[in-house]
Enzyme design. Structure first.
Site, mmCIF file in Angstrom:
data_model
loop_
_atom_site.group_PDB
_atom_site.id
_atom_site.type_symbol
_atom_site.label_atom_id
_atom_site.label_comp_id
_atom_site.label_asym_id
_atom_site.label_seq_id
_atom_site.Cartn_x
_atom_site.Cartn_y
_atom_site.Cartn_z
ATOM 1 C CG ASN A 104 -1.957 -1.168 1.118
ATOM 2 O OD1 ASN A 104 -2.587 -1.389 0.093
ATOM 3 N ND2 ASN A 104 -2.023 -1.953 2.177
ATOM 4 N NE ARG A 112 -2.224 3.057 3.180
ATOM 5 C CZ ARG A 112 -1.299 2.457 3.891
ATOM 6 N NH1 ARG A 112 -0.017 2.691 3.664
ATOM 7 N NH2 ARG A 112 -1.635 1.611 4.827
ATOM 8 C CG HIS A 155 1.499 -4.203 12.326
ATOM 9 N ND1 HIS A 155 2.350 -3.521 13.172
ATOM 10 C CD2 HIS A 155 1.086 -3.287 11.397
ATOM 11 C CE1 HIS A 155 2.423 -2.251 12.779
ATOM 12 N NE2 HIS A 155 1.678 -2.090 11.701
ATOM 13 C CB SER A 199 1.747 6.723 11.032
ATOM 14 O OG SER A 199 1.802 5.304 11.029
ATOM 15 C CG ASN A 247 7.062 1.732 5.942
ATOM 16 O OD1 ASN A 247 6.389 0.902 6.541
ATOM 17 N ND2 ASN A 247 6.625 2.961 5.696
ATOM 18 C CB ALA A 265 -0.301 -4.172 6.761
ATOM 19 C CE1 TYR A 297 0.541 5.345 7.298
ATOM 20 C CE2 TYR A 297 -1.546 5.230 6.107
ATOM 21 C CZ TYR A 297 -0.657 4.709 7.029
ATOM 22 O OH TYR A 297 -0.963 3.557 7.697
ATOM 23 N NE ARG A 321 -2.745 1.052 11.972
ATOM 24 C CZ ARG A 321 -2.961 0.599 10.733
ATOM 25 N NH1 ARG A 321 -1.992 0.048 10.030
ATOM 26 N NH2 ARG A 321 -4.162 0.707 10.183
HETATM 27 C C1 DQA Z 1 3.069 2.190 8.181
HETATM 28 C C2 DQA Z 1 2.281 1.813 9.439
HETATM 29 C C3 DQA Z 1 1.613 0.472 9.279
HETATM 30 O O1 DQA Z 1 0.863 0.147 10.439
HETATM 31 C C4 DQA Z 1 0.656 0.500 8.091
HETATM 32 O O2 DQA Z 1 0.085 -0.785 7.885
HETATM 33 C C5 DQA Z 1 1.288 1.009 6.853
HETATM 34 C C6 DQA Z 1 2.192 2.158 6.944
HETATM 35 C C7 DQA Z 1 3.693 3.599 8.279
HETATM 36 O O3 DQA Z 1 4.612 3.875 7.518
HETATM 37 O O4 DQA Z 1 3.259 4.409 9.106
HETATM 38 O O5 DQA Z 1 1.023 0.532 5.759
HETATM 39 O O6 DQA Z 1 4.125 1.255 8.015
#
Ligand code: DQA
Length: 149
Positions: free
Chosen positions: A11, A18, A80, A102, A74, A77, A23, A111
């Site tokens: 994503n 998004r 997790h 985030s 990074n 998701a 973000y 998360r």
């Molecule tokens: C993320 C935080 C994750 O929990 C989330 O699923 C993302 C983005 C972040 O960069 O803040 O896809 O990794």
């Protein structure tokens, strides 16, 4: 020196579109440009990639074993959920940093747990695009320390 792999999970290709309230408005291309500019000031080369596929990310971490000097990841998701990415990072045995735009600890409870964290040197989250810049600085320090050691 070999490049640092900057790996992005699911994503993150939709950054900018998004959930901008979470973000921000920067796209992944903007993040890449910021990483390239900062890496150049540190004298690091980077290989910046994104995939929505867990297996592809595992493959890239395997590739890093030989081809990279360190990893900033990074995992989105998969952070997790993915024991496979945890195991791959352990196997890569490289200086590595977990990155999030985030502050995952301020968000939903699901998360708060990271499978990446026990497999990396450190975690940077909550600074938006700046998290990547900080991660590259941290990797540079780890790589410099390694050289001296
Ligand atoms: C993320 C935080 C994750 O929990 C989330 O699923 C993302 C983005 C972040 O960069 O803040 O896809 O990794």
């Amino acid at each position: 020196m070999k490049p640092v792999f900057v790996l992005n999970g699911p994503n993150l290709n939709l950054l900018g579109l998004r959930e901008p309230a979470v973000y921000g408005s920067a796209t992944l291309k903007d993040v890449e440009a910021r990483c390239r500019a900062h890496a150049a000031t540190l004298g690091l080369a980077i290989d910046f990639r994104q995939s929505n596929n867990e297996g592809e990310l595992v493959g890239w971490i395997h590739e890093a074993r030989d081809k990279a000097s360190g990893i900033a990841i990074n995992a989105g998701a998969y952070t997790h959920t993915s024991v496979a990415l945890h195991d791959a990072l352990k196997a890569a045995d490289l200086p590595s940093v977990e990155v999030h735009l985030s502050n995952v600890h301020k968000r939903e409870a699901f998360r708060h747990h990271s499978y990446m964290a026990p497999a990396v040197n450190g975690v940077i989250c909550g600074f938006g695009t700046e998290s990547y810049v900080l991660a590259l600085t941290a990797l540079h320090s780890l790589l410099t320390a390694n050289k001296k050691g």
